[in-house]
Design an enzyme around this catalytic site. Structure first.
Site, PDB file in Angstrom:
ATOM      1  N   ARG A 102      43.682 103.291 115.087  1.00  0.00           N
ATOM      2  CA  ARG A 102      43.929 104.615 114.515  1.00  0.00           C
ATOM      3  C   ARG A 102      45.120 105.196 115.265  1.00  0.00           C
ATOM      4  O   ARG A 102      45.063 105.425 116.474  1.00  0.00           O
ATOM      5  CB  ARG A 102      42.693 105.511 114.679  1.00  0.00           C
ATOM      6  CG  ARG A 102      42.935 106.972 114.337  1.00  0.00           C
ATOM      7  CD  ARG A 102      41.660 107.789 114.317  1.00  0.00           C
ATOM      8  NE  ARG A 102      40.919 107.554 113.092  1.00  0.00           N
ATOM      9  CZ  ARG A 102      40.278 108.497 112.401  1.00  0.00           C
ATOM     10  NH1 ARG A 102      40.316 109.752 112.803  1.00  0.00           N
ATOM     11  NH2 ARG A 102      39.626 108.204 111.316  1.00  0.00           N
ATOM     12  N   HIS A 129      44.604 105.644 104.727  1.00  0.00           N
ATOM     13  CA  HIS A 129      43.255 105.597 105.305  1.00  0.00           C
ATOM     14  C   HIS A 129      42.400 104.679 104.418  1.00  0.00           C
ATOM     15  O   HIS A 129      41.488 105.129 103.728  1.00  0.00           O
ATOM     16  CB  HIS A 129      42.667 107.012 105.359  1.00  0.00           C
ATOM     17  CG  HIS A 129      41.503 107.168 106.284  1.00  0.00           C
ATOM     18  ND1 HIS A 129      40.953 106.120 106.996  1.00  0.00           N
ATOM     19  CD2 HIS A 129      40.761 108.275 106.613  1.00  0.00           C
ATOM     20  CE1 HIS A 129      39.937 106.566 107.719  1.00  0.00           C
ATOM     21  NE2 HIS A 129      39.809 107.854 107.508  1.00  0.00           N
ATOM     22  N   GLN A 132      38.378 104.557 104.514  1.00  0.00           N
ATOM     23  CA  GLN A 132      37.755 105.711 103.884  1.00  0.00           C
ATOM     24  C   GLN A 132      37.623 105.485 102.386  1.00  0.00           C
ATOM     25  O   GLN A 132      36.587 105.791 101.780  1.00  0.00           O
ATOM     26  CB  GLN A 132      38.589 106.968 104.143  1.00  0.00           C
ATOM     27  CG  GLN A 132      38.104 108.211 103.418  1.00  0.00           C
ATOM     28  CD  GLN A 132      36.749 108.674 103.883  1.00  0.00           C
ATOM     29  OE1 GLN A 132      36.548 108.936 105.061  1.00  0.00           O
ATOM     30  NE2 GLN A 132      35.783 108.760 102.972  1.00  0.00           N
ATOM     31  N   ASP A 223      40.299 117.318 100.998  1.00  0.00           N
ATOM     32  CA  ASP A 223      40.438 117.077 102.437  1.00  0.00           C
ATOM     33  C   ASP A 223      40.961 118.365 103.050  1.00  0.00           C
ATOM     34  O   ASP A 223      41.358 119.296 102.332  1.00  0.00           O
ATOM     35  CB  ASP A 223      41.409 115.915 102.662  1.00  0.00           C
ATOM     36  CG  ASP A 223      41.419 115.408 104.101  1.00  0.00           C
ATOM     37  OD1 ASP A 223      40.570 115.852 104.908  1.00  0.00           O
ATOM     38  OD2 ASP A 223      42.273 114.559 104.423  1.00  0.00           O
ATOM     39  N   CYS A 263      36.197 113.799 102.695  1.00  0.00           N
ATOM     40  CA  CYS A 263      36.190 112.779 103.748  1.00  0.00           C
ATOM     41  C   CYS A 263      35.768 113.324 105.108  1.00  0.00           C
ATOM     42  O   CYS A 263      35.521 112.542 106.027  1.00  0.00           O
ATOM     43  CB  CYS A 263      37.548 112.094 103.836  1.00  0.00           C
ATOM     44  SG  CYS A 263      38.933 113.218 104.054  1.00  0.00           S
ATOM     45  N   ARG A 291      30.682 104.881 104.893  1.00  0.00           N
ATOM     46  CA  ARG A 291      31.685 104.355 105.818  1.00  0.00           C
ATOM     47  C   ARG A 291      31.098 103.179 106.597  1.00  0.00           C
ATOM     48  O   ARG A 291      31.778 102.169 106.812  1.00  0.00           O
ATOM     49  CB  ARG A 291      32.138 105.452 106.793  1.00  0.00           C
ATOM     50  CG  ARG A 291      32.963 106.578 106.179  1.00  0.00           C
ATOM     51  CD  ARG A 291      34.307 106.089 105.669  1.00  0.00           C
ATOM     52  NE  ARG A 291      35.080 105.444 106.705  1.00  0.00           N
ATOM     53  CZ  ARG A 291      35.801 106.099 107.623  1.00  0.00           C
ATOM     54  NH1 ARG A 291      35.862 107.423 107.606  1.00  0.00           N
ATOM     55  NH2 ARG A 291      36.485 105.434 108.530  1.00  0.00           N
TER      56      ARG A 291
END
Length: 304
Positions: A102, A129, A132, A223, A263, A291
């Site tokens: 990340r 991402h 996700q 988001d 998310c 996830r």
């Protein structure tokens, strides 16, 4: 699926439709206990950004597969002291079986993939991402029994999540609409890539009108308005993004059976109201759980 063994996942578009379908099917089977692969491997987590869901879900996934996890905090490794990433990548390649990263720039992720032979997984960059979106697609599939003919509408900042949703939905035959303020829309090259992936079979739309985007949609997704690294802009962005809030009025124009996705973390009464986030059409907590299952299936696949 043998084609996934040893593979990197830097973008959701690295997968073919068949490979993504395989990962989603495996995740669904794992979730209900139909299959339980055993992968006694070692996963490294190299996270230069804060994380709750990604860090915990990857850790639990690897433990449940029978493996181990090493948290490679940049502040406690030589990465934090400026060791060249190429050197770090070549060393970690000799210790680990897989590496989830990340970080900020996609180029850093690509550099690790270039120098390490083990699978390198994008656990979030400023551009994408993908893990996700695997969980998002799994949640859609669970909610509607399949993906064909669905329309997902993303409302808000055209950020890394929006990018991966554009690519992932186009890849999997889901109509995708993104509604963002004009100056915060997704990158044009991502939009064009999504349209190429769709091959004209599904809708890929970017607009400034949240109500036209939400009309008849099967899923409304949002988001935060300011992502990690943009905290200084958060207050200035609020009046720009206020018309892009997911609330009861916007949900009313979607399909009557529409679900709501986020998310996380969520800022209630900013990008989404509490009444929608906690309402009967919300699938946010199932989405967060997924996830774990999606990443476990991905790890099992790339580790063989």
């Amino acid at each position: 699926m043998e084609s996934l063994r040893g593979r990197d996942l830097l973008s959701i578009a690295d997968l073919s439709q068949e490979e993504a379908q395989y990962v989603l099917a495996l995740a669904a089977q794992m979730k209900i206990g139909e299959v339980a692969p055993h992968c006694p491997a070692v996963l490294g987590l190299l996270f230069q950004k804060a994380s709750t869901r990604t860090r915990v879900s990857f850790t639990v996934a690897m433990y449940q597969l029978g493996g181990q996890v090493i948290d490679l905090n940049p502040q406690s490794t030589q990465v934090g002291r400026g060791e060249p990433l190429a050197d770090t990548a070549r060393v970690l390649d000799r210790y680990l079986d897989a590496l989830a990263i990340r970080t900020y720039g996609q180029a850093e992720l690509q550099l690790f993939a270039d120098y390490a032979r083990i699978p390198v997984i994008n656990a979030l960059t400023d551009r994408e991402h993908p893990c996700q979106v695997l969980a998002d697609l799994l949640t859609l599939q669970e909610s509607f029994g399949g993906l064909g003919g669905l329309t997902l509408c993303y409302i808000g900042d055209g950020n890394n999540v929006a990018h991966s949703l554009l690519l992932g939905c186009a890849l999997m035959g889901v109509n995708v609409r993104v509604a963002s303020p004009a100056e915060f829309q997704p990158l044009p090259d991502i939009v064009e890539q999504a349209r190429s992936l769709s091959r004209g079979a599904t809708e890929v739309t970017v607009t400034t009108d949240p109500y036209s985007a939400a009309k008849g949609a099967h899923a409304l997704y949002t988001d935060v308005w300011a992502s990690m690294g943009q905290e200084a802009e958060a207050i200035a962005r609020q009046p720009i993004f206020q018309p892009y809030q997911i609330n009861d009025q916007l949900l009313a124009v979607a399909d009557s059976q529409a679900i709501v996705l986020h998310c996380l973390p969520a800022h209630r009464e900013e990008e989404i109201t509490a009444s929608v986030l906690e309402g009967p059409q919300s699938r946010v907590w199932e989405q967060a759980e997924n996830r774990l299952h999606a990443q476990k299936a991905l790890l099992a696949s790339v580790l063989g």
